[in-house]
Design a protein around this motif. Structure first.
Motif, mmCIF file in Angstrom:
data_model
loop_
_atom_site.group_PDB
_atom_site.id
_atom_site.type_symbol
_atom_site.label_atom_id
_atom_site.label_comp_id
_atom_site.label_asym_id
_atom_site.label_seq_id
_atom_site.Cartn_x
_atom_site.Cartn_y
_atom_site.Cartn_z
ATOM 1 N N LYS A 9 0.837 -1.207 0.000
ATOM 2 C CA LYS A 9 0.000 0.000 0.000
ATOM 3 C C LYS A 9 0.871 1.257 0.000
ATOM 4 N N PHE A 10 1.966 1.191 0.772
ATOM 5 C CA PHE A 10 2.889 2.322 0.876
ATOM 6 C C PHE A 10 3.427 2.725 -0.500
ATOM 7 N N TYR A 11 3.853 1.730 -1.286
ATOM 8 C CA TYR A 11 4.439 2.019 -2.591
ATOM 9 C C TYR A 11 3.393 2.401 -3.631
ATOM 10 N N VAL A 12 2.239 1.729 -3.617
ATOM 11 C CA VAL A 12 1.194 2.015 -4.611
ATOM 12 C C VAL A 12 0.600 3.401 -4.381
ATOM 13 N N VAL A 13 0.190 3.665 -3.142
ATOM 14 C CA VAL A 13 -0.388 4.977 -2.818
ATOM 15 C C VAL A 13 0.668 6.063 -2.971
ATOM 16 N N GLY A 14 1.907 5.749 -2.549
ATOM 17 C CA GLY A 14 2.998 6.716 -2.666
ATOM 18 C C GLY A 14 3.270 7.103 -4.107
ATOM 19 N N ALA A 15 3.247 6.119 -5.007
ATOM 20 C CA ALA A 15 3.478 6.399 -6.428
ATOM 21 C C ALA A 15 2.439 7.378 -6.955
ATOM 22 N N GLY A 16 1.183 7.167 -6.563
ATOM 23 C CA GLY A 16 0.110 8.061 -7.007
ATOM 24 C C GLY A 16 0.257 9.467 -6.453
ATOM 25 N N LEU A 17 0.563 9.564 -5.144
ATOM 26 C CA LEU A 17 0.701 10.873 -4.500
ATOM 27 C C LEU A 17 1.853 11.680 -5.093
ATOM 28 N N PHE A 18 3.006 11.020 -5.253
ATOM 29 C CA PHE A 18 4.183 11.740 -5.739
ATOM 30 C C PHE A 18 4.074 12.071 -7.224
ATOM 31 N N THR A 19 3.330 11.260 -7.966
ATOM 32 C CA THR A 19 3.069 11.586 -9.371
ATOM 33 C C THR A 19 2.257 12.876 -9.454
ATOM 34 N N GLY A 20 1.247 12.983 -8.593
ATOM 35 C CA GLY A 20 0.417 14.190 -8.567
ATOM 36 C C GLY A 20 1.218 15.428 -8.220
ATOM 37 N N VAL A 21 2.110 15.309 -7.228
ATOM 38 C CA VAL A 21 2.957 16.440 -6.834
ATOM 39 C C VAL A 21 3.886 16.838 -7.983
ATOM 40 N N THR A 22 4.448 15.838 -8.675
ATOM 41 C CA THR A 22 5.351 16.106 -9.800
ATOM 42 C C THR A 22 4.625 16.837 -10.927
ATOM 43 N N VAL A 23 3.410 16.411 -11.236
ATOM 44 C CA VAL A 23 2.613 17.067 -12.284
ATOM 45 C C VAL A 23 2.397 18.540 -11.945
ATOM 46 N N ALA A 24 2.074 18.811 -10.683
ATOM 47 C CA ALA A 24 1.777 20.187 -10.262
ATOM 48 C C ALA A 24 2.990 21.103 -10.289
ATOM 49 N N LEU A 25 4.165 20.572 -9.936
ATOM 50 C CA LEU A 25 5.341 21.430 -9.759
ATOM 51 C C LEU A 25 6.381 21.325 -10.874
ATOM 52 N N TYR A 26 6.157 20.450 -11.828
ATOM 53 C CA TYR A 26 7.150 20.240 -12.889
ATOM 54 C C TYR A 26 7.493 21.524 -13.661
ATOM 55 N N PRO A 27 6.502 22.370 -14.020
ATOM 56 C CA PRO A 27 6.832 23.593 -14.771
ATOM 57 C C PRO A 27 7.893 24.462 -14.096
ATOM 58 N N VAL A 28 7.931 24.457 -12.763
ATOM 59 C CA VAL A 28 8.930 25.260 -12.045
ATOM 60 C C VAL A 28 10.333 24.749 -12.353
ATOM 61 N N SER A 29 10.489 23.430 -12.475
ATOM 62 C CA SER A 29 11.794 22.848 -12.804
ATOM 63 C C SER A 29 12.239 23.253 -14.206
ATOM 64 N N VAL A 30 11.287 23.293 -15.129
ATOM 65 C CA VAL A 30 11.603 23.702 -16.506
ATOM 66 C C VAL A 30 12.096 25.146 -16.522
ATOM 67 N N VAL A 31 11.394 26.034 -15.822
ATOM 68 C CA VAL A 31 11.776 27.450 -15.763
ATOM 69 C C VAL A 31 13.141 27.617 -15.110
ATOM 70 N N LYS A 32 13.359 26.933 -13.984
ATOM 71 C CA LYS A 32 14.653 27.009 -13.281
ATOM 72 C C LYS A 32 15.801 26.576 -14.183
ATOM 73 N N THR A 33 15.616 25.454 -14.873
ATOM 74 C CA THR A 33 16.663 24.913 -15.736
ATOM 75 C C THR A 33 16.987 25.876 -16.867
ATOM 76 N N ARG A 34 15.972 26.471 -17.472
ATOM 77 C CA ARG A 34 16.206 27.419 -18.574
ATOM 78 C C ARG A 34 16.948 28.661 -18.092
ATOM 79 N N LEU A 35 16.606 29.132 -16.926
ATOM 80 C CA LEU A 35 17.307 30.305 -16.385
ATOM 81 C C LEU A 35 18.772 29.995 -16.112
ATOM 82 N N GLN A 36 19.051 28.786 -15.655
ATOM 83 C CA GLN A 36 20.423 28.417 -15.309
ATOM 84 C C GLN A 36 21.330 28.285 -16.532
ATOM 85 N N VAL A 37 20.752 27.960 -17.691
ATOM 86 C CA VAL A 37 21.585 27.755 -18.879
ATOM 87 C C VAL A 37 21.549 28.944 -19.840
ATOM 88 N N ALA A 38 20.799 29.980 -19.505
ATOM 89 C CA ALA A 38 20.671 31.133 -20.399
ATOM 90 C C ALA A 38 22.027 31.798 -20.641
#
Length: 305
Positions: A9-38
């Protein structure tokens, strides 16, 4: 290993929860990465301008460049991380018992060791995913190569540099994420313990702390941990990112990356993307820790006393 927890249950529920968090915050990683290589000639050099540029050229999809590649490696990496985290935390607490340290100090050390160990083990799987996803994040930006997808990146990297290419910046990645994880978990554990002392943890009394109070302490601890870790490790993250996304035809050293950053922006160049990284680490850390603590509660086995 995850004592008193329903592991499946820990791994199955955890996979779902962390996938949701990644979907919500992923755009911030894209912006950060682009700023760092500009480069110094790039017009889009603020978080807002990067977002506007991505939305103009690719729409919402642009904020999720490299997302599928990241998700492919996220679930197994998280499994490794969480298993090592829980196992090391329990072992560390037992190891520290004879030293009779204060609760706050003991919590900080055990959490720090757990964060460091789990991050170190997870890097072996995470770095190749990081290399591929970051190349996808910056494709077409500031003169970077265009790719058709994650497999295209991996194929070209392997053709150019072999398996070593997928581990480009591995040393820096370890130097960035291992201390960052150690600082994050140590800061979180000690700040949470300190906050409970201020607020008064009445778990031993008739009434237990309300869910709102628990979440407030956990969220505040996550923000403090994110601020501490991002402030300390952003220069290493900036150097690592630049090293990993450099064109396949160019060979560049850490020393040259540092020189270029200082030449373009002075010493503040090493802190490129600090704003998005601080927001990302605080938001991700807070969301992740709330999900993590919730996960431990819902997956705890009912045991007869």
């Amino acid at each position: 290993m995850l004592i008193g927890t329903d592991k499946k249950k820990f791994y199955v529920v955890g996979a779902g929860l962390f996938t949701g968090v990644t979907v919500a915050l992923y755009p911030v990683s894209v912006v950060k990465t682009r700023l760092q290589v500009a480069s110094k000639d790039t017009l889009e050099r603020s978080a807002l301008s990067v977002v506007k540029g991505l939305l103009k050229t690719d729409g919402i999809r642009g904020l999720y460049k490299g997302f599928l590649t990241v998700m492919t490696g996220t679930i197994p990496t998280r499994i490794i991380f969480l298993t090592a985290l829980e196992t090391t935390k329990v072992a560390s607490l037992r190891m520290l018992e004879p030293f009779r340290l204060s609760d706050t100090t003991q919590t900080a050390i055990s959490n720090g060791l757990a964060g460091m160990t789990s991050s170190l083990l997870a890097q072996a799987m995470f770095v190749p995913i990081d290399v591929v996803s970051q190349k996808l994040m910056v494709q077409g930006y500031s003169g970077h190569t265009q790719y058709t997808g994650g497999l295209d990146v991996a194929r070209k990297v392997l053709r150019s540099d072999g398996i070593r290419g997928l581990y480009r910046g591995f040393g820096l990645s370890v130097m960035t994420y291992v201390p960052s994880s150690a600082v994050w978990w140590a800061s979180y554990g000690s700040s949470k313990h300190y906050l409970w002392r201020i607020l008064g943890d009445n778990s031993g009394e008739e009434g237990t702390p309300s869910l709102l109070k628990i979440m407030l302490v956990q969220a505040t601890g996550g923000i403090i941990a994110g601020a501490t870790a991002s402030s300390i490790t952003t220069p290493l993250d900036t150097i690592k990112t630049r090293l990993q996304v450099t064109g396949l035809e160019k060979k560049i050293s850490v020393k040259q990356v540092v020189k270029d950053l200082i030449l373009e922006d002075g010493w503040k160049g090493l802190y490129r993307g600090l704003g998005p990284r601080f927001f990302s680490m605080s938001a991700w850390g807070t969301s992740m820790i709330l999900a993590y603590e919730y996960l431990k509660r819902v997956c705890a086995k009912d045991e007869d006393v």
